[in-house]
Design a protein around this motif. Structure first.
Motif, PDB file in Angstrom:
ATOM      1  N   SER A  70       0.906  -1.278  -0.125  1.00 53.31           N
ATOM      2  CA  SER A  70      -0.020  -0.101  -0.107  1.00 53.31           C
ATOM      3  C   SER A  70       0.897   1.092  -0.185  1.00 53.31           C
ATOM      4  O   SER A  70       0.120   2.407  -0.118  1.00 53.31           O
ATOM      5  N   LEU A  71       2.165   1.002   0.270  1.00 52.10           N
ATOM      6  CA  LEU A  71       2.971   2.387   0.163  1.00 52.10           C
ATOM      7  C   LEU A  71       2.886   2.791  -1.316  1.00 52.10           C
ATOM      8  O   LEU A  71       3.157   1.981  -2.227  1.00 52.10           O
ATOM      9  N   ASP A  72       2.725   3.949  -1.485  1.00 54.91           N
ATOM     10  CA  ASP A  72       2.650   4.597  -3.067  1.00 54.91           C
ATOM     11  C   ASP A  72       3.733   5.597  -3.302  1.00 54.91           C
ATOM     12  O   ASP A  72       4.723   5.543  -2.635  1.00 54.91           O
ATOM     13  N   GLU A  73       3.278   6.140  -4.561  1.00 57.57           N
ATOM     14  CA  GLU A  73       4.522   6.889  -5.357  1.00 57.57           C
ATOM     15  C   GLU A  73       5.094   7.971  -4.434  1.00 57.57           C
ATOM     16  O   GLU A  73       6.124   8.649  -4.556  1.00 57.57           O
ATOM     17  N   ALA A  74       3.981   8.241  -3.340  1.00 54.89           N
ATOM     18  CA  ALA A  74       4.655   9.677  -2.552  1.00 54.89           C
ATOM     19  C   ALA A  74       5.794   9.173  -1.574  1.00 54.89           C
ATOM     20  O   ALA A  74       6.319  10.169  -1.154  1.00 54.89           O
ATOM     21  N   VAL A  75       5.876   8.054  -1.377  1.00 53.60           N
ATOM     22  CA  VAL A  75       7.115   7.464  -0.447  1.00 53.60           C
ATOM     23  C   VAL A  75       8.297   7.204  -1.720  1.00 53.60           C
ATOM     24  O   VAL A  75       8.023   6.264  -2.259  1.00 53.60           O
ATOM     25  N   PRO A  76       9.349   7.970  -1.640  1.00 53.52           N
ATOM     26  CA  PRO A  76      10.386   7.690  -2.240  1.00 53.52           C
ATOM     27  C   PRO A  76      10.896   6.415  -2.513  1.00 53.52           C
ATOM     28  O   PRO A  76      11.225   5.936  -3.784  1.00 53.52           O
ATOM     29  N   GLU A  77      10.828   5.616  -1.540  1.00 53.33           N
ATOM     30  CA  GLU A  77      11.378   4.142  -1.496  1.00 53.33           C
ATOM     31  C   GLU A  77      10.460   3.257  -1.824  1.00 53.33           C
ATOM     32  O   GLU A  77      10.614   1.945  -1.559  1.00 53.33           O
ATOM     33  N   HIS A  78       9.276   3.645  -2.333  1.00 49.72           N
ATOM     34  CA  HIS A  78       8.433   2.684  -2.456  1.00 49.72           C
ATOM     35  C   HIS A  78       8.548   1.269  -3.158  1.00 49.72           C
ATOM     36  O   HIS A  78       8.169   0.314  -2.693  1.00 49.72           O
ATOM     37  N   ASN A  79       9.106   1.646  -4.213  1.00 49.73           N
ATOM     38  CA  ASN A  79       9.738   0.432  -5.068  1.00 49.73           C
ATOM     39  C   ASN A  79      10.554  -0.476  -4.443  1.00 49.73           C
ATOM     40  O   ASN A  79      10.749  -1.720  -4.508  1.00 49.73           O
ATOM     41  N   GLN A  80      11.597   0.265  -3.516  1.00 52.60           N
ATOM     42  CA  GLN A  80      12.574  -0.797  -2.766  1.00 52.60           C
ATOM     43  C   GLN A  80      11.767  -1.718  -1.808  1.00 52.60           C
ATOM     44  O   GLN A  80      11.997  -2.911  -1.606  1.00 52.60           O
ATOM     45  N   VAL A  81      10.872  -1.099  -1.191  1.00 58.48           N
ATOM     46  CA  VAL A  81      10.201  -1.710  -0.289  1.00 58.48           C
ATOM     47  C   VAL A  81       9.064  -2.812  -0.921  1.00 58.48           C
ATOM     48  O   VAL A  81       9.119  -3.846  -0.351  1.00 58.48           O
ATOM     49  N   HIS A  82       8.475  -2.600  -1.998  1.00 52.75           N
ATOM     50  CA  HIS A  82       7.772  -3.671  -2.690  1.00 52.75           C
ATOM     51  C   HIS A  82       8.584  -4.771  -2.907  1.00 52.75           C
ATOM     52  O   HIS A  82       8.211  -6.013  -2.969  1.00 52.75           O
ATOM     53  N   LEU A  83      10.008  -4.411  -3.507  1.00 53.05           N
ATOM     54  CA  LEU A  83      10.834  -5.574  -3.746  1.00 53.05           C
ATOM     55  C   LEU A  83      11.216  -6.338  -2.750  1.00 53.05           C
ATOM     56  O   LEU A  83      11.253  -7.369  -2.631  1.00 53.05           O
ATOM     57  N   LEU A  84      11.555  -5.606  -1.556  1.00 50.47           N
ATOM     58  CA  LEU A  84      12.002  -6.404  -0.410  1.00 50.47           C
ATOM     59  C   LEU A  84      11.024  -7.158   0.167  1.00 50.47           C
ATOM     60  O   LEU A  84      11.350  -8.211   0.742  1.00 50.47           O
ATOM     61  N   PHE A  85       9.787  -6.785   0.306  1.00 57.19           N
ATOM     62  CA  PHE A  85       8.767  -7.443   0.969  1.00 57.19           C
ATOM     63  C   PHE A  85       7.966  -8.555  -0.237  1.00 57.19           C
ATOM     64  O   PHE A  85       6.926  -8.885   0.323  1.00 57.19           O
ATOM     65  N   ARG A  86       8.604  -8.747  -1.201  1.00 59.98           N
ATOM     66  CA  ARG A  86       8.063  -9.536  -2.281  1.00 59.98           C
ATOM     67  C   ARG A  86       6.661  -9.406  -2.747  1.00 59.98           C
ATOM     68  O   ARG A  86       5.971 -10.103  -2.856  1.00 59.98           O
ATOM     69  N   VAL A  87       6.232  -8.091  -2.692  1.00 52.41           N
ATOM     70  CA  VAL A  87       4.889  -7.825  -3.420  1.00 52.41           C
ATOM     71  C   VAL A  87       4.957  -7.112  -4.673  1.00 52.41           C
ATOM     72  O   VAL A  87       4.063  -6.661  -5.321  1.00 52.41           O
ATOM     73  N   HIS A  88       6.193  -6.951  -5.330  1.00 53.48           N
ATOM     74  CA  HIS A  88       6.508  -6.774  -6.551  1.00 53.48           C
ATOM     75  C   HIS A  88       6.624  -7.775  -7.560  1.00 53.48           C
ATOM     76  O   HIS A  88       6.819  -8.751  -7.012  1.00 53.48           O
ATOM     77  N   PRO A  89       5.836  -7.736  -8.624  1.00 55.70           N
ATOM     78  CA  PRO A  89       5.842  -8.880  -9.559  1.00 55.70           C
ATOM     79  C   PRO A  89       7.372  -9.366  -9.939  1.00 55.70           C
ATOM     80  O   PRO A  89       7.365 -10.625  -9.898  1.00 55.70           O
ATOM     81  N   LYS A  90       8.346  -8.615  -9.777  1.00 56.91           N
ATOM     82  CA  LYS A  90       9.640  -9.098 -10.077  1.00 56.91           C
ATOM     83  C   LYS A  90      10.130 -10.016  -8.858  1.00 56.91           C
ATOM     84  O   LYS A  90      11.065 -10.932  -9.415  1.00 56.91           O
ATOM     85  N   THR A  91       9.752  -9.780  -7.763  1.00 56.12           N
ATOM     86  CA  THR A  91      10.207 -10.396  -6.849  1.00 56.12           C
ATOM     87  C   THR A  91       9.065 -11.325  -5.736  1.00 56.12           C
ATOM     88  O   THR A  91       9.635 -12.143  -5.026  1.00 56.12           O
ATOM     89  N   ALA A  92       8.092 -11.419  -6.402  1.00 56.53           N
ATOM     90  CA  ALA A  92       6.893 -12.232  -5.851  1.00 56.53           C
ATOM     91  C   ALA A  92       7.266 -13.756  -5.474  1.00 56.53           C
ATOM     92  O   ALA A  92       7.086 -14.400  -4.471  1.00 56.53           O
ATOM     93  N   ARG A  93       8.118 -14.495  -6.573  1.00 58.48           N
ATOM     94  CA  ARG A  93       8.346 -15.643  -6.514  1.00 58.48           C
ATOM     95  C   ARG A  93       9.865 -15.919  -6.040  1.00 58.48           C
ATOM     96  O   ARG A  93      10.403 -17.085  -6.243  1.00 58.48           O
ATOM     97  N   LEU A  94      10.761 -14.794  -5.655  1.00 52.90           N
ATOM     98  CA  LEU A  94      11.945 -15.047  -5.283  1.00 52.90           C
ATOM     99  C   LEU A  94      12.171 -15.288  -3.749  1.00 52.90           C
ATOM    100  O   LEU A  94      11.150 -15.317  -3.240  1.00 52.90           O
ATOM    101  N   THR A  95      13.153 -15.989  -3.507  1.00 52.89           N
ATOM    102  CA  THR A  95      13.483 -16.041  -1.890  1.00 52.89           C
ATOM    103  C   THR A  95      13.527 -14.910  -1.298  1.00 52.89           C
ATOM    104  O   THR A  95      13.959 -13.785  -1.958  1.00 52.89           O
ATOM    105  N   PRO A  96      13.459 -14.702   0.215  1.00 50.31           N
ATOM    106  CA  PRO A  96      14.077 -13.522   0.901  1.00 50.31           C
ATOM    107  C   PRO A  96      15.188 -12.823   0.387  1.00 50.31           C
ATOM    108  O   PRO A  96      15.303 -11.708   0.063  1.00 50.31           O
ATOM    109  N   ALA A  97      16.101 -14.006   0.258  1.00 51.25           N
ATOM    110  CA  ALA A  97      17.583 -13.369  -0.150  1.00 51.25           C
ATOM    111  C   ALA A  97      17.698 -12.664  -1.586  1.00 51.25           C
ATOM    112  O   ALA A  97      18.412 -11.635  -2.003  1.00 51.25           O
ATOM    113  N   GLY A  98      16.856 -13.162  -2.589  1.00 52.13           N
ATOM    114  CA  GLY A  98      16.806 -12.764  -3.883  1.00 52.13           C
ATOM    115  C   GLY A  98      16.060 -11.524  -3.760  1.00 52.13           C
ATOM    116  O   GLY A  98      16.591 -10.568  -4.471  1.00 52.13           O
ATOM    117  N   ALA A  99      15.176 -11.318  -2.974  1.00 53.87           N
ATOM    118  CA  ALA A  99      14.223 -10.149  -3.033  1.00 53.87           C
ATOM    119  C   ALA A  99      15.259  -8.881  -2.176  1.00 53.87           C
ATOM    120  O   ALA A  99      15.226  -8.073  -2.932  1.00 53.87           O
TER     121      ALA A  99
END
Length: 148
Positions: free
Chosen positions: A75-104
């Motif tokens: 739910s973090l949106d574009e108003a938060v500068p690091e939103h994309n990094q959060v999405h990747l780190l917590f595996r809610v981004h399509p790019k990292t959804a199926r990765l291991t925690p280390a891969g994310a």
């Protein structure tokens, strides 16, 4: 100024949630998180988590914790500068959804543009804090007191 390290001092909810998000971020599934629930009193005490428990079991609680944390991260949106990094780190981004925690973590680190060591010791905590803030906003927005 009071010393927060004193015996009996009440920890800051934001600090406590930020700390507890580290093992949650590293959990690949509710089964990974289930044995750690005892160490997550701030997260498991949130009304928004308790309201999501469908089965009154530890696995049901672990499932609810993961669902609420991922919802907060997503739910973090574009108003938060690091939103994309959060999405990747917590595996809610399509790019990292199926990765291991280390891969994310590696994907989020690559986007950050810093070395892994610097990412883990400086940026990852800040990203977890953003999710913790979002959890508290969701908690208060749902009309719950901090820990119901």
């Amino acid at each position: 100024m009071a010393d927060a390290s004193r015996v009996g001092a009440v920890p800051d909810p934001l600090d406590q949630l930020t700390k507890e998000l580290a093992p949650v971020r590293s959990a690949a599934s509710p089964l990974d998180l289930e044995p750690l629930l005892r160490d997550l009193p701030a997260l498991t005490g949130l009304g928004i988590v308790r309201g999501r428990v469908h089965a009154a079991t530890s696995l049901g609680l672990a499932t609810a914790v993961l669902a609420v944390v991922r919802e907060a991260a997503a739910s973090l949106d574009e108003a938060v500068p690091e939103h994309n990094q959060v999405h990747l780190l917590f595996r809610v981004h399509p790019k990292t959804a199926r990765l291991t925690p280390a891969g994310a973590r590696q994907a989020a680190q690559e986007v950050s543009g810093v070395e892994m060591r610097q990412f883990r010791f400086r940026q990852e905590g800040r990203l977890r804090r953003l999710v913790a803030q979002q959890l508290l906003e969701m908690q208060y927005g749902a009309g719950h007191r901090p820990y119901e």
